[in-house]
Design a protein around this motif. Structure first.
Motif, PDB file in Angstrom:
ATOM      1  N   THR A  39       3.422  -7.201 -11.459  1.00 58.83           N
ATOM      2  CA  THR A  39       3.226  -6.075 -10.557  1.00 58.83           C
ATOM      3  C   THR A  39       2.092  -5.215 -11.101  1.00 58.83           C
ATOM      4  O   THR A  39       2.163  -4.736 -12.245  1.00 58.83           O
ATOM      5  N   VAL A  40       1.072  -5.035 -10.300  1.00 59.71           N
ATOM      6  CA  VAL A  40      -0.097  -4.254 -10.696  1.00 59.71           C
ATOM      7  C   VAL A  40      -0.056  -2.910  -9.970  1.00 59.71           C
ATOM      8  O   VAL A  40       0.112  -2.856  -8.746  1.00 59.71           O
ATOM      9  N   HIS A  41      -0.192  -1.826 -10.727  1.00 60.26           N
ATOM     10  CA  HIS A  41      -0.165  -0.469 -10.180  1.00 60.26           C
ATOM     11  C   HIS A  41      -1.576   0.113 -10.157  1.00 60.26           C
ATOM     12  O   HIS A  41      -2.497  -0.441 -10.779  1.00 60.26           O
ATOM     13  N   ALA A  56      -2.334  -9.800   8.029  1.00 62.46           N
ATOM     14  CA  ALA A  56      -1.453  -8.635   8.043  1.00 62.46           C
ATOM     15  C   ALA A  56      -0.217  -8.859   7.185  1.00 62.46           C
ATOM     16  O   ALA A  56       0.321  -7.914   6.596  1.00 62.46           O
ATOM     17  N   ALA A  57       0.236 -10.109   7.108  1.00 61.67           N
ATOM     18  CA  ALA A  57       1.456 -10.416   6.358  1.00 61.67           C
ATOM     19  C   ALA A  57       1.298 -10.205   4.866  1.00 61.67           C
ATOM     20  O   ALA A  57       2.298 -10.092   4.143  1.00 61.67           O
ATOM     21  N   TYR A  58       0.082 -10.150   4.363  1.00 60.55           N
ATOM     22  CA  TYR A  58      -0.115  -9.882   2.942  1.00 60.55           C
ATOM     23  C   TYR A  58       0.179  -8.421   2.595  1.00 60.55           C
ATOM     24  O   TYR A  58       0.277  -8.075   1.415  1.00 60.55           O
ATOM     25  N   PHE A  59       0.321  -7.560   3.607  1.00 60.36           N
ATOM     26  CA  PHE A  59       0.511  -6.136   3.364  1.00 60.36           C
ATOM     27  C   PHE A  59       1.909  -5.648   3.733  1.00 60.36           C
ATOM     28  O   PHE A  59       2.181  -4.451   3.621  1.00 60.36           O
ATOM     29  N   ILE A 117       0.814  -1.211   0.000  1.00 65.21           N
ATOM     30  CA  ILE A 117       0.000   0.000   0.000  1.00 65.21           C
ATOM     31  C   ILE A 117       0.850   1.266   0.000  1.00 65.21           C
ATOM     32  O   ILE A 117       0.547   2.214  -0.741  1.00 65.21           O
ATOM     33  N   PRO A 118       1.927   1.375   0.816  1.00 67.20           N
ATOM     34  CA  PRO A 118       2.736   2.609   0.779  1.00 67.20           C
ATOM     35  C   PRO A 118       3.269   2.929  -0.613  1.00 67.20           C
ATOM     36  O   PRO A 118       3.301   4.097  -1.018  1.00 67.20           O
ATOM     37  N   ASP A 119       3.706   1.922  -1.356  1.00 68.84           N
ATOM     38  CA  ASP A 119       4.219   2.145  -2.707  1.00 68.84           C
ATOM     39  C   ASP A 119       3.154   1.953  -3.776  1.00 68.84           C
ATOM     40  O   ASP A 119       3.458   2.011  -4.971  1.00 68.84           O
ATOM     41  N   ARG A 120       1.924   1.670  -3.349  1.00 66.22           N
ATOM     42  CA  ARG A 120       0.783   1.534  -4.256  1.00 66.22           C
ATOM     43  C   ARG A 120       1.065   0.502  -5.356  1.00 66.22           C
ATOM     44  O   ARG A 120       0.957   0.780  -6.537  1.00 66.22           O
TER      45      ARG A 120
END
Length: 471
Positions: free
Chosen positions: A84-86, A178-181, A73-76
């Motif tokens: 890698t999906v933006h 939580a580990a997915y994020f 999430i921080p790097d979106r």
């Protein structure tokens, strides 16, 4: 002549089903302790539950030296193995949601709430929690007896062990989510050394308590009162939907097993179908809101029919049309099922196309509006553009940007060779100058061309206009 069992015609099957729907819903004033019995649908439930192991394994998989599945999430960014999906590719998320909705609708139209019965995390976690409860406290009768018994050392020991295991599973569930994020291994170190971010502790606490209370205490009450999907799916049935169904014509009138009573149906009123139901439904009273179509009542009834020497299938997956003696329609002849399938194929095709054709860059060009153009002292016309270029690859990219469509343009603000940093958005302004004679129209089309120096096949274009004052 022996009395024959009264026959029920196909014409009044619907009327009989309507009359038998006098079901009871547990409002939470009692705890349902469902009996566990072996059978094909119980095996199917365990198989579907095992698929959730992917949830626990997912964050710890590695790909290319980094976490294989990561919602950064921080790097979106969303990392899915080599993909890698933006945020610029968020349209695929819409297709994913459409695909999931259509799968839910299509499956429900064909076979009822099988998602609730076999794949819902609430159902699976509750099943695991009650299995632990049974292993520690015993079968349903012993558990009910233990609930009413006064507090003792034995009762305290069993309760402590049970709740400790429940909490352990709840903590593991929260940590896995939580580990997915974030980096999974770093998360474990940070949490247990008290160095994790406050958000991580909040997420862990919410999921731990949520899992513990929903699966350990509320159980079927979540399906009855909290889950919106239960309401959505409950109104999507029709006469062709396959559901666990009690064969009224064959089973009624029900009564205790007596060899000399020819008037009774095949149902011996053992209530085993009720005993195994995780939501406490009596399927003999008709289709009910609490039924999650797990089929455990079918296993129970079939086992009893085997014991009493009668044919299986008194309770079976069947449609109302079949129960009424009508011709059963194939799913391929049901318009709404075909519509769901078509939308699913469209969404899946779009997702597949998007994942296999994600461009390595995303760029936008905005023509400055204030002013639209500037007339320079030498009579030339200058337009300004704002470029925003995102390099979506994991390596720096060297590019060359040029113009096409109008000959002899002067461009400033673009280096002959530009370096785009990996996963970085680069904004900058570009000025384009032209003589009025070069521009045949007030709004003359212009094309900007971006070429990747190291990959000649990567050529990207964007259309815009260059504006001059009216003549």
């Amino acid at each position: 002549m022996d009395a024959q069992k009264p026959q029920i015609s196909a014409d009044n099957v619907q009327e009989i089903y309507d009359e038998t729907v006098h079901w009871h819903v547990n409002l939470g004033d009692e705890t349902i302790h469902a009996k566990r019995m072996p059978g094909r649908f119980r095996k199917l439930k365990w198989f579907s539950a095992s698929l959730w192991l992917i949830f626990f394994i997912g964050p710890y998989l590695r790909w290319g030296g980094q976490q294989a599945i990561l919602f950064d999430i921080p790097d979106r960014q969303f990392h899915l193995f080599a993909i890698t999906v933006h945020p610029q590719d968020v349209w695929m998320l819409s297709l994913v949601l459409i695909l999931m909705a259509m799968i839910l609708f299509g499956v429900t139209a064909i076979a009822g709430r099988v998602f609730c019965g076999y794949f819902c995390f609430q159902t699976i976690w509750t099943d695991v929690f009650t299995l632990i409860e049974e292993k520690i406290e015993g079968p349903p009768a012993q558990r009910r007896k233990l609930e009413k018994a006064p507090l003792s050392l034995v009762k305290a020991r069993k309760k402590l062990l049970k709740h400790s295991l429940w909490l352990a599973i709840a903590v593991l569930t929260g940590m896995t989510f939580a580990a997915y994020f974030t980096d999974a291994f770093q998360l474990w170190r940070d949490v247990f050394t008290l160095n994790a971010h406050i958000i991580a502790y909040i997420v862990l606490l919410m999921f731990t308590l949520g899992t513990y209370f929903l699966a350990g205490y509320l159980r079927e009450q979540v399906c009855f009162w909290l889950c919106p999907y239960a309401r959505i799916q409950g109104v999507m049935y029709d006469k062709d939907t396959l559901l666990p169904t009690y064969d009224v014509e064959r089973g009624e009138p029900r009564g205790k097993l007596k060899a000399d009573n020819k008037e009774l149906g095949d149902c011996i009123d053992c209530r085993m179908c009720v005993a195994v139901c995780p939501t406490g439904v009596d399927i003999r009273n008709g289709q009910q809101e609490g039924c999650i179509t797990c089929g455990l009542c079918i296993d129970a009834c079939d086992s009893i029919m085997d014991k009493v020497g009668r044919n299986k299938g008194l309770i079976r997956y069947a449609s109302l049309r079949e129960m009424a003696g009508e011709v059963v329609k194939s799913p391929l002849k049901r318009p709404r099922v075909l519509v769901y399938a078509a939308i699913m194929l469209f969404a899946f095709g779009g997702i597949l196309y998007g994942l296999t054709n994600i461009a390595p860059i995303d760029w936008h060009i905005l023509h400055q509006r204030q002013p639209l153009y500037t007339v320079m002292s030498d009579g030339s016309v200058q337009n300004r553009y704002t470029f925003k270029i995102l390099n979506k690859t994991e390596q720096a990219m060297q590019v060359r940007i040029s113009t096409a469509g109008v000959e002899g343009l002067e461009v400033s603000g673009i280096d002959e060779l530009m370096t785009l940093k990996a996963d970085k958005l680069v904004p900058f302004n570009v000025d384009v100058r032209a003589r009025p004679a070069q521009l045949p129209h007030e709004h003359t089309p212009i094309t900007f061309v971006l070429k990747d120096i190291n990959h000649p096949d990567r050529v990207f274009t964007r259309e815009s206009v260059i504006i001059r004052p009216p003549r």
